[in-house]
Design a protein around this motif. Structure first.
Motif, PDB file in Angstrom:
ATOM      1  N   ILE A 116      -7.215  -6.825 -51.781  1.00 36.94           N
ATOM      2  CA  ILE A 116      -7.748  -6.880 -53.145  1.00 36.94           C
ATOM      3  C   ILE A 116      -9.321  -7.505 -52.819  1.00 36.94           C
ATOM      4  N   LYS A 117     -10.291  -7.007 -53.248  1.00 36.25           N
ATOM      5  CA  LYS A 117     -11.680  -7.787 -53.185  1.00 36.25           C
ATOM      6  C   LYS A 117     -11.654  -8.923 -54.177  1.00 36.25           C
ATOM      7  N   ALA A 118     -12.083  -9.893 -53.827  1.00 37.64           N
ATOM      8  CA  ALA A 118     -11.826 -10.995 -55.004  1.00 37.64           C
ATOM      9  C   ALA A 118     -13.143 -10.664 -55.924  1.00 37.64           C
ATOM     10  N   GLU A 119     -14.267 -10.278 -55.682  1.00 39.07           N
ATOM     11  CA  GLU A 119     -15.450  -9.842 -56.583  1.00 39.07           C
ATOM     12  C   GLU A 119     -14.854  -8.695 -57.545  1.00 39.07           C
ATOM     13  N   THR A 120     -14.392  -7.658 -57.268  1.00 39.22           N
ATOM     14  CA  THR A 120     -14.233  -6.609 -58.073  1.00 39.22           C
ATOM     15  C   THR A 120     -12.817  -6.305 -58.295  1.00 39.22           C
ATOM     16  N   GLN A 121     -11.898  -7.106 -57.683  1.00 41.19           N
ATOM     17  CA  GLN A 121     -10.504  -6.776 -57.922  1.00 41.19           C
ATOM     18  C   GLN A 121      -9.821  -5.335 -57.254  1.00 41.19           C
ATOM     19  N   GLU A 122     -10.776  -4.703 -56.690  1.00 49.04           N
ATOM     20  CA  GLU A 122     -10.438  -3.254 -56.259  1.00 49.04           C
ATOM     21  C   GLU A 122      -9.544  -3.232 -55.101  1.00 49.04           C
ATOM     22  N   GLU A 123      -8.392  -2.748 -55.267  1.00 52.77           N
ATOM     23  CA  GLU A 123      -7.592  -2.772 -54.332  1.00 52.77           C
ATOM     24  C   GLU A 123      -7.423  -1.384 -53.255  1.00 52.77           C
ATOM     25  N   THR A 124      -7.229  -2.051 -52.050  1.00 55.55           N
ATOM     26  CA  THR A 124      -7.316  -0.925 -50.798  1.00 55.55           C
ATOM     27  C   THR A 124      -5.880  -0.988 -50.164  1.00 55.55           C
ATOM     28  N   THR A 125      -5.545   0.210 -50.030  1.00 58.31           N
ATOM     29  CA  THR A 125      -4.090   0.386 -49.047  1.00 58.31           C
ATOM     30  C   THR A 125      -4.573   0.342 -47.643  1.00 58.31           C
ATOM     31  N   ILE A 126      -3.776  -0.634 -46.829  1.00 56.79           N
ATOM     32  CA  ILE A 126      -4.148  -0.639 -45.448  1.00 56.79           C
ATOM     33  C   ILE A 126      -2.689   0.016 -44.636  1.00 56.79           C
ATOM     34  N   LYS A 127      -2.887   0.640 -43.758  1.00 59.79           N
ATOM     35  CA  LYS A 127      -1.644   1.370 -42.738  1.00 59.79           C
ATOM     36  C   LYS A 127      -1.655   0.756 -41.443  1.00 59.79           C
ATOM     37  N   LYS A 128      -0.858   0.252 -41.047  1.00 57.02           N
ATOM     38  CA  LYS A 128      -0.721  -0.293 -39.591  1.00 57.02           C
ATOM     39  C   LYS A 128       0.479   0.397 -38.892  1.00 57.02           C
ATOM     40  N   ARG A 129       0.441   1.038 -37.865  1.00 55.29           N
ATOM     41  CA  ARG A 129       1.650   1.483 -36.986  1.00 55.29           C
ATOM     42  C   ARG A 129       2.168   0.688 -35.724  1.00 55.29           C
ATOM     43  N   TYR A 130       3.333   0.545 -35.647  1.00 54.55           N
ATOM     44  CA  TYR A 130       3.905  -0.497 -34.659  1.00 54.55           C
ATOM     45  C   TYR A 130       4.975   0.549 -33.829  1.00 54.55           C
ATOM     46  N   ASP A 131       4.926   0.864 -32.382  1.00 60.09           N
ATOM     47  CA  ASP A 131       5.731   1.575 -31.781  1.00 60.09           C
ATOM     48  C   ASP A 131       6.558   0.557 -30.807  1.00 60.09           C
ATOM     49  N   PHE A 132       7.824   0.635 -30.628  1.00 62.35           N
ATOM     50  CA  PHE A 132       8.856   0.270 -30.100  1.00 62.35           C
ATOM     51  C   PHE A 132       9.499   1.136 -29.023  1.00 62.35           C
ATOM     52  N   MET A 133       9.295   0.968 -27.783  1.00 67.81           N
ATOM     53  CA  MET A 133      10.078   2.001 -26.958  1.00 67.81           C
ATOM     54  C   MET A 133      11.445   1.155 -26.521  1.00 67.81           C
ATOM     55  N   ILE A 134      12.652   1.831 -26.702  1.00 70.64           N
ATOM     56  CA  ILE A 134      13.910   0.932 -26.424  1.00 70.64           C
ATOM     57  C   ILE A 134      14.724   1.751 -25.506  1.00 70.64           C
ATOM     58  N   PHE A 135      15.184   1.188 -24.678  1.00 70.40           N
ATOM     59  CA  PHE A 135      15.812   1.858 -23.301  1.00 70.40           C
ATOM     60  C   PHE A 135      17.104   1.242 -23.158  1.00 70.40           C
ATOM     61  N   VAL A 136      18.394   1.784 -22.791  1.00 75.98           N
ATOM     62  CA  VAL A 136      19.637   1.233 -22.679  1.00 75.98           C
ATOM     63  C   VAL A 136      19.455   0.630 -21.056  1.00 75.98           C
TER      64      VAL A 136
END
Length: 254
Positions: A116-136
């Motif tokens: 949220i921008k403090a000046e305008t209160q405009e909201e922006t959606t942010i997406k982040k991706r995280y990968d986990f390689m799991i092996f037995v």
């Protein structure tokens, strides 16, 4: 005078838990954080739970996150909801229970949150991706029956092997003493050479598993489940190429 040499062949396996790397990805509580752009490799013991995977990097965890949502996707892009072996929380944590070969693969989480921008209160959606390689990374064959209810099956097995070595060594030392002092007139003397008794490590993996220093450089000595496109039919230490294999842990090439 003759020497008595005895060779005990035994499998001694190294104890490897969650991968050998210990970086900022691992918190003091044993949680594993993600990192953008680089999959985190994790090695889990067969039939044990995975560590707690966090759908967030450490830098983000130290900041305020507004209205976060988490979407986990399992191997082959399968949804994880409804899977009894997967425990997910509404705070982005994931644990895979009673890990099997078929559960190996890529686990991806997408974190969505607002800024949220403090000046305008405009909201922006942010997406982040995280990968986990799991092996037995499995227990050796037969450990379950040997260790019974032991949680540290590898340690128990190695301890039993070394204990057997010490007892056999003591047996031959006692035999040498008895033969020399009580039967030296009728039986040839036996001479035991100290430190001549050896325990030899046999380096192999169970079928469906192998070692690959290139793919698993942070766990080069681990017997890791064979990736899709490879298989291992015996107790060799490498997974062979087979393009028709599409699953983890293949023991044959169709």
């Amino acid at each position: 005078m003759t020497r008595a040499w005895v060779l005990l062949s035994a499998v001694l396996w190294s104890v490897v838990g969650v991968g050998s790397q210990r970086s900022s990805l691992f918190s003091k509580k044993g949680f594993v954080y993600g990192t953008e752009g680089h999959p985190v490799k994790i090695y889990v013991k067969l039939h044990q739970n995975s560590p707690v995977l966090i759908c967030m990097d450490i830098n983000r965890a130290n900041k305020e996150t507004v209205d976060p949502t988490y979407l986990w996707i399992g191997p082959n892009e399968n949804a994880l909801t409804g899977n009894s072996r997967v425990n997910m929380t509404n705070t982005g944590k994931l644990v895979v229970k009673d890990f099997l070969e078929s559960l190996s693969g890529l686990y991806t989480c997408t974190l969505s949150f607002k800024t949220i921008k403090a000046e305008t209160q405009e909201e922006t959606t942010i997406k982040k991706r995280y990968d986990f390689m799991i092996f037995v990374n499995p227990f050796a064959p037969g450990w379950k029956s040997v260790c019974n209810d032991s949680l540290d099956c590898e340690d128990a097995t190695n301890h039993n092997i070394l204990k057997a070595r010490d007892r056999i060594e003591e047996f031959f030392r006692s035999q040498a003493y008895i033969l020399y002092h009580h039967f030296n007139e009728t039986v040839p003397a036996m001479h035991f050479v100290d430190h001549s008794f050896q325990v030899v490590r046999i380096d192999n993996c169970r079928p469906g598993f192998g070692k690959n220093e290139g793919l698993h450089s942070n766990c080069a000595t681990c017997c890791v489940v064979c990736s899709p496109g490879t298989f291992s039919p015996d107790v060799d230490v490498t997974c062979q190429i087979c393009v028709s294999v599409h699953t983890y842990g293949a023991k044959s090439c169709p």
